[in-house]
Design a protein around this motif. Structure first.
Motif, PDB file in Angstrom:
ATOM      1  N   UNK A 140       0.857  -1.187   0.000  1.00  0.00           N
ATOM      2  CA  UNK A 140       0.000   0.000   0.000  1.00  0.00           C
ATOM      3  C   UNK A 140       0.891   1.234   0.000  1.00  0.00           C
ATOM      4  N   UNK A 141       0.615   2.164  -0.888  1.00  0.00           N
ATOM      5  CA  UNK A 141       1.417   3.386  -0.996  1.00  0.00           C
ATOM      6  C   UNK A 141       0.749   4.512  -0.210  1.00  0.00           C
ATOM      7  N   UNK A 142       1.547   5.192   0.608  1.00  0.00           N
ATOM      8  CA  UNK A 142       1.023   6.225   1.506  1.00  0.00           C
ATOM      9  C   UNK A 142       1.761   7.535   1.291  1.00  0.00           C
ATOM     10  N   UNK A 143       1.012   8.637   1.273  1.00  0.00           N
ATOM     11  CA  UNK A 143       1.585   9.978   1.250  1.00  0.00           C
ATOM     12  C   UNK A 143       1.430  10.577   2.641  1.00  0.00           C
ATOM     13  N   UNK A 144       2.541  10.947   3.256  1.00  0.00           N
ATOM     14  CA  UNK A 144       2.530  11.559   4.583  1.00  0.00           C
ATOM     15  C   UNK A 144       2.969  13.006   4.478  1.00  0.00           C
TER      16      UNK A 144
ATOM     17  N   UNK B 198       6.279  -1.802   8.361  1.00  0.00           N
ATOM     18  CA  UNK B 198       5.125  -2.675   8.180  1.00  0.00           C
ATOM     19  C   UNK B 198       4.913  -3.052   6.714  1.00  0.00           C
ATOM     20  N   UNK B 199       5.853  -2.639   5.875  1.00  0.00           N
ATOM     21  CA  UNK B 199       5.781  -3.009   4.466  1.00  0.00           C
ATOM     22  C   UNK B 199       5.103  -1.981   3.575  1.00  0.00           C
ATOM     23  N   UNK B 200       4.740  -0.814   4.139  1.00  0.00           N
ATOM     24  CA  UNK B 200       4.104   0.213   3.334  1.00  0.00           C
ATOM     25  C   UNK B 200       5.156   1.043   2.592  1.00  0.00           C
ATOM     26  N   UNK B 201       4.792   1.507   1.417  1.00  0.00           N
ATOM     27  CA  UNK B 201       5.648   2.377   0.605  1.00  0.00           C
ATOM     28  C   UNK B 201       5.257   3.814   0.925  1.00  0.00           C
ATOM     29  N   UNK B 202       6.148   4.564   1.579  1.00  0.00           N
ATOM     30  CA  UNK B 202       5.805   5.882   2.108  1.00  0.00           C
ATOM     31  C   UNK B 202       6.583   6.994   1.411  1.00  0.00           C
ATOM     32  N   UNK B 203       5.861   8.003   0.923  1.00  0.00           N
ATOM     33  CA  UNK B 203       6.451   9.248   0.456  1.00  0.00           C
ATOM     34  C   UNK B 203       6.108  10.313   1.493  1.00  0.00           C
ATOM     35  N   UNK B 204       7.111  11.039   1.963  1.00  0.00           N
ATOM     36  CA  UNK B 204       6.826  12.050   2.979  1.00  0.00           C
ATOM     37  C   UNK B 204       7.219  13.439   2.514  1.00  0.00           C
ATOM     38  N   UNK B 205       6.499  14.421   3.024  1.00  0.00           N
ATOM     39  CA  UNK B 205       6.781  15.818   2.738  1.00  0.00           C
ATOM     40  C   UNK B 205       6.471  16.626   3.990  1.00  0.00           C
ATOM     41  N   UNK B 206       6.882  17.903   3.973  1.00  0.00           N
ATOM     42  CA  UNK B 206       6.757  18.723   5.179  1.00  0.00           C
ATOM     43  C   UNK B 206       5.865  19.944   4.988  1.00  0.00           C
TER      44      UNK B 206
ATOM     45  N   UNK C 207      -2.754   5.070  -1.966  1.00  0.00           N
ATOM     46  CA  UNK C 207      -3.883   4.357  -1.376  1.00  0.00           C
ATOM     47  C   UNK C 207      -4.413   5.092  -0.153  1.00  0.00           C
ATOM     48  N   UNK C 208      -3.532   5.779   0.542  1.00  0.00           N
ATOM     49  CA  UNK C 208      -3.894   6.563   1.727  1.00  0.00           C
ATOM     50  C   UNK C 208      -3.036   7.820   1.754  1.00  0.00           C
ATOM     51  N   UNK C 209      -3.636   8.928   2.168  1.00  0.00           N
ATOM     52  CA  UNK C 209      -2.898  10.161   2.413  1.00  0.00           C
ATOM     53  C   UNK C 209      -3.118  10.563   3.869  1.00  0.00           C
TER      54      UNK C 209
END
Length: 223
Positions: free
Chosen positions: A1-5, A23-31, A46-48
């Motif tokens: 699952x791809x997540x934008x944080x 936990x195996x999630x693909x995370x892109x983060x920004x500030x 999949x989730x933001x």
């Protein structure tokens, strides 16, 4: 699952990113909210997860812009405020859920697991782009004419429609549509070819661009 944080507190951003990645999630983060909007426009998630208080563009404004573009990705808001008005405004602006700081990592991860289990509950059943209409439940796509789709054709077209005008790699598409299938990634090209023929047959004003083993994008035909 791809997540934008999108979280401007650097330490919290790092902790959340590490926890979700573990936990195996693909995370892109920004500030900041502005960059979050731009990333949401370029990539499929999949989730933001958005903090409300961020520089350049706050989380609520970012969510409104993302929803205005037609993006229906599941959104969780993070806020240090406990006032009910902030929660109501966040939900009214398009968020699906919220967590009030401080919250436990276990709670966030539990919500993400719940989202994975109940993925179909949050999926839009009727999707439109230009003159193209997809009825997910009846597995029918229509434009000037209509045609029935197979289960996987429906899932693929739905995923492309929900992420219209975004370049989606073969790997990303395969992971989302075929998941634990025994098929290999070549199946993506086969089904893209099927859909191209059906879109042409019904006179749709949209097309799927891209080549075998590359990225694909559903977009309105130019000209």
């Amino acid at each position: 699952m791809r997540i934008l944080l999108a979280e401007d507190e650097k330490q919290l951003n790092r902790v959340l990113t590490v926890a979700m990645t573990s936990q195996g999630y693909d995370v892109d983060s920004t500030f900041n909210g502005q960059e979050a909007v731009e990333m949401a426009q370029r990539k499929a998630y999949d989730v933001m997860i958005f903090d409300i208080m961020m520089p350049i563009k706050d989380g609520l404004t970012a969510v409104k812009e993302i929803r205005a573009s037609g993006d229906k990705t599941y959104i969780i808001m993070l806020t240090a405020k406990s006032e009910i008005d902030d929660k109501v405004r966040g939900l009214d602006d398009g968020a699906d859920d919220y967590l009030t700081k401080p919250f436990s990592l276990k709670e966030l991860l539990a919500r993400l697991r719940s989202k994975e289990r109940r993925e179909d509950s949050y999926t839009t059943k009727k999707v439109q782009l230009a003159n193209l209409f997809l009825d997910v439940e009846n597995q029918e796509v229509s434009s000037r004419n209509s045609v029935r789709l197979s289960n996987k054709e429906t899932e693929l077209l739905q995923y492309l429609l929900l992420n219209k005008e975004k370049k989606l790699s073969t790997q990303v598409i395969f992971t989302h549509v075929w998941k634990d299938s025994d098929e290999d990634e070549d199946i993506v090209w086969i089904y893209v070819s099927y859909l191209r023929e059906k879109l042409k047959a019904i006179g749709a004003d949209v097309e799927i661009s891209g080549e075998k083993d590359g990225s694909f994008m559903l977009q309105v035909k130019k000209g």
